[in-house]
Every structure is written in structure tokens, then in C-alpha cells.
Design an enzyme around this catalytic site. Structure first.
Site, PDB file in Angstrom:
ATOM      1  N   THR A  17     -16.333  10.161  34.549  1.00 24.10           N
ATOM      2  CA  THR A  17     -17.313   9.350  35.200  1.00 24.10           C
ATOM      3  C   THR A  17     -18.664   9.246  35.069  1.00 24.10           C
ATOM      4  O   THR A  17     -19.212   8.081  35.211  1.00 24.10           O
ATOM      5  CB  THR A  17     -17.048  10.131  36.888  1.00 24.10           C
ATOM      6  OG1 THR A  17     -15.770  10.347  37.324  1.00 24.10           O
ATOM      7  CG2 THR A  17     -17.957   9.491  37.889  1.00 24.10           C
ATOM      8  N   THR A  92     -14.521  15.463  34.977  1.00 25.53           N
ATOM      9  CA  THR A  92     -14.416  16.699  36.010  1.00 25.53           C
ATOM     10  C   THR A  92     -13.165  17.020  36.284  1.00 25.53           C
ATOM     11  O   THR A  92     -12.776  18.318  36.331  1.00 25.53           O
ATOM     12  CB  THR A  92     -15.106  16.497  37.349  1.00 25.53           C
ATOM     13  OG1 THR A  92     -14.643  15.498  37.801  1.00 25.53           O
ATOM     14  CG2 THR A  92     -16.594  16.317  36.984  1.00 25.53           C
TER      15      THR A  92
HETATM   16  N1  ASP Z   1     -11.123  10.995  36.755  1.00 20.72           N
HETATM   17  C1  ASP Z   1     -12.528  11.319  36.162  1.00 20.72           C
HETATM   18  C2  ASP Z   1     -12.370  12.208  34.975  1.00 20.72           C
HETATM   19  O1  ASP Z   1     -12.034  13.531  35.068  1.00 20.72           O
HETATM   20  C3  ASP Z   1     -13.390  12.317  37.168  1.00 20.72           C
HETATM   21  C4  ASP Z   1     -14.835  12.775  36.741  1.00 20.72           C
HETATM   22  O2  ASP Z   1     -15.159  12.584  35.563  1.00 20.72           O
HETATM   23  O3  ASP Z   1     -15.398  13.131  37.733  1.00 20.72           O
HETATM   24  O4  ASP Z   1     -12.629  11.714  33.785  1.00 20.72           O
END
Ligand code: ASP
Length: 345
Positions: A17, A92
Site C-alpha cells: 500500500t 502489510t
Molecule cells: N494488500 C496490501 C499488501 O499487503 C496491504 C498493505 O500493504 O497494507 O500489499
């Protein structure tokens, strides 16, 4: 007096993200390139550091896999002597798996590998990405009084805390404080300053060279217990083709049904050479096989205690140990060893 040498840091951008932008048609977030990310953090230039970067094809971390872990580890190992610390920008969703995997792959690590990301893209007004990136860089540059790296392990920096990577779990899909290590104290608390808990930091025993092992064996799986699981389902899962190691996610202090058929299916799998490691479904605490009959029976069937390991650490540890080409009994022994701070024995 000699001038202080500027800390040399390497940022490895893998996606997530933090670097995403909104697709104008679907409004869904999609990965974007690193120059956009850096353009949105002009404050980086205020840090008196020498910073280089490596950009991978950015992905949503749902697409992360053992080859991606090997790519990150190889990048760190091949630039290990050139930099004082490494910051990995990562989504994440699977960050705790990557942090655990890297901790095993980068044996004898003596330098900081700080993984961070964000809940809101860096281009958004209320983003947490800018602060996370800046703080991760400051932690990667931090030294002790004698000039050695303050952090000498793989860690996750998110919002107010620095956690040991192989002890961390993503706890929230919505909060800025998204990560927690439920069985191990924070490595640092981030407020007005960065306050390290020096007694909690991993200190490698000897000054041995980095030992890179990127072979992971993916013939592992989770089995999540739930009341009502049938014998047919359990047998089907335990006989998954090629499976060598299983993380059995049990109840409470490591308990499972005591029914004869259940224990018999588990014992047969162990006899076939499948390594089964017991990890609790509870977010806090660990496995104590001898506390209840329901755990004792599992131990007698040959199940290995995962103690207080996270599921992320247990599954990547199995991949790593089988990747070393070890026999099931050697894997079982090493599961009961603290390799890099992932378990309390
Ligand atoms: N879907 C994203 C990922 O894990 C979520 C994030 O980065 O917060 O790449």
C-alpha cells in the site's frame, strides 16, 4: 577530531500500500513505482544519510512467495558490506511471514533489516507511510555507544513500535498500529523519540560472517482445528500430496480432540515421517503439552511443541529446515532450538 561518516542505507522496495495509487476507473489500489514514492517524501533529503535504493516489480504482498523472499535476501547479502542498514518496503498483509522468512534465511545477521509499509498510500494526505519510512531509516542508522548497529536482526517498524520480525503478527486491517508481537516485548517505542529496549534486542553470539540460505521447501501447510472436524477431512488434509511438515493450529495451551480416531490419524502421519508442530490459535501465550490430557495425547502421538512461536514463524521455520535438506527427525530437533529469537524455550 574526525568527521562522523554518514550512515549508508539501502532501501529495497517490493510494493504494498505504501507505494500504491488509486486506479482511476476501478478506484482499487494498485502497485506503483518507487520514484513516485520518494517524490512524496521530500523530508528524506533532510536526513544526513547516504541512501540508495533497489526497486523490484512492485506487488501486493498477497503475491509474495519464497522466490520473493530469496530475491530480498540475495539483495541484502550481495550488498551487505556496502551498507550499515537495510529498509525493506513491503505490503502489510504478508509482512510478518516475510520478516520471519528473512530472519531464517539471513543467518548470523549483524546489521539492521527494518521492514515497514503503511496502511494508507504515501500520496494520501493522512498517510502513515511517510512517518514509517523516515523512522525505519533512523532505526536502521542507529548505533550503540561503541558504534555497532543498535538493531542486529530483522524487525518490523510500524507506527509506534519496533517489533522482532519473527515474533510479529498483523493484528489490524484498519489501525495504524497494525502489528504486534504478542509473546515478546517491543524492541523500541516510538514517541517523541525512539526509545530502544536494549535488553530485548537480539545480540548474535559470535561475530561470524552472514550465512545466506535461500532454499525454502514449500511442502508444508497449516491445519486449523475447529469443533466438528470430521475424520474424513482430517485424513484428507494429513495426506496432502508431498506434504512434509504441518503447523497444527490447536486450542488454548495446545489442546486437540482426545477421540481415538483423531490421535490415531495424527500418530499415523507422524509415523509416515510428516513433522507436525503444534501452535496455539490464541494470540497470546503458547503450547504446554503436559498441562491437559488433550495436549498430552498429541505429544505422545509425536507432535512437536511450537511453544510460543507465531504461526508465521512456525510455517517459515518448517520451510527453511526442510529447505536445508534435513531429515524429519533433524527438523524436529531444530524446531526445538531457538535459531534467531523466534521462540522462548
Ligand atoms: N494488500 C496490501 C499488501 O499487503 C496491504 C498493505 O500493504 O497494507 O500489499
Amino acid at each position: 577530531m574526525t568527521a562522523r561518516r554518514k550512515p549508508r542505507l539501502l532501501i529495497i522496495y517490493t510494493g504494498g500500500t505504501i507505494g500504491m495509487i488509486e486506479n482511476p476507473e476501478t478506484h482499487a489500489l494498485q502497485p506503483f513505482d518507487f520514484s513516485h514514492l520518494i517524490d512524496n517524501v521530500p523530508k528524506i533529503k533532510m536526513l544526513d544519510y547516504h541512501i540508495d535504493n533497489i526497486q523490484f516489480t512492485p506487488i501486493d504482498s498477497s503475491d509474495m512467495n519464497p522466490s520473493g523472499w530469496a530475491e530480498i535476501s540475495n539483495a541484502i547479502a550481495s550488498h551487505y558490506d556496502e551498507y550499515d542498514g537495510f529498509v525493506v518496503l513491503h505490503g502489510t498483509d504478508t509482512m510478518a511471514y516475510t520478516a520471519s522468512a528473512l530472519s531464517f534465511m539471513l543467518g548470523n545477521l549483524h546489521k539492521p533489516v527494518i521492514i515497514t509499509g503503511s496502511q494508507l498510500p504515501i500520496g494520501e494526505v493522512r498517510t502513515d507511510g511517510e512517518e514509517n519510512l523516515i523512522t525505519a531509516l533512523q532505526i536502521a542508522a542507529a548505533t550503540t555507544f561503541d558504534g555497532s548497529p543498535m538493531v542486529q536482526e530483522v524487525a518490523i517498524l510500524f507506527e509506534n513500535y519496533l517489533w522482532r520480525g519473527n515474533r510479529s503478527t498483523k493484528m489490524s486491517a484498519d489501525n495504524f498500529n497494525a502489528f504486534k508481537s504478542n509473546n515478546y516485548p517491543q524492541l523500541a517505542k516510538i514517541g517523541l523519540g525512539i526509545h530502544f529496549s536494549e535488553e530485548a534486542l537480539w545480540r548474535p553470539k559470535a561475530k561470524t560472517p552472514l550465512q545466506l540460505n535461500t532454499r525454502m521447501d514449500s511442502n508444508v501447510m497449516f491445519i486449523e482445528l475447529y469443533p466438528g472436524m470430521t475424520q474424513q477431512t482430517l485424513r484428507y488434509l494429513l495426506n496432502a500430496p508431498g506434504v512434509k511438515g504441518i503447523v497444527l493450529r490447536t486450542y488454548g495451551a495446545g489442546n486437540a480432540p482426545t477421540a481415538g480416531w483423531f490421535i490415531e490419524e495424527i500418530a499415523q502421519a507422524v509415523q509416515r515421517g510428516v513433522v507436525i508442530v503444534n501452535v496455539t490459535q490464541c494470540v497470546n501465550g503458547g503450547v504446554h503439552h503436559r498441562r491437559y490430557v488433550a495436549g498430552d495425547k498429541l505429544a505422545n502421538a509425536g507432535v512437536i511443541s511450537g511453544h510460543d512461536m507465531t504461526s508465521e514463524a512456525a510455517i517459515t521455520k518448517l520451510m527453511y529446515l526442510f529447505g536445508l535438506g534435513l531429515t524429519p527427525s533433524a527438523v524436529a530437533t531444530r524446531l526445538n532450538t531457538d535459531l534467531c529469537g523466534e521462540v522462548t524455550l
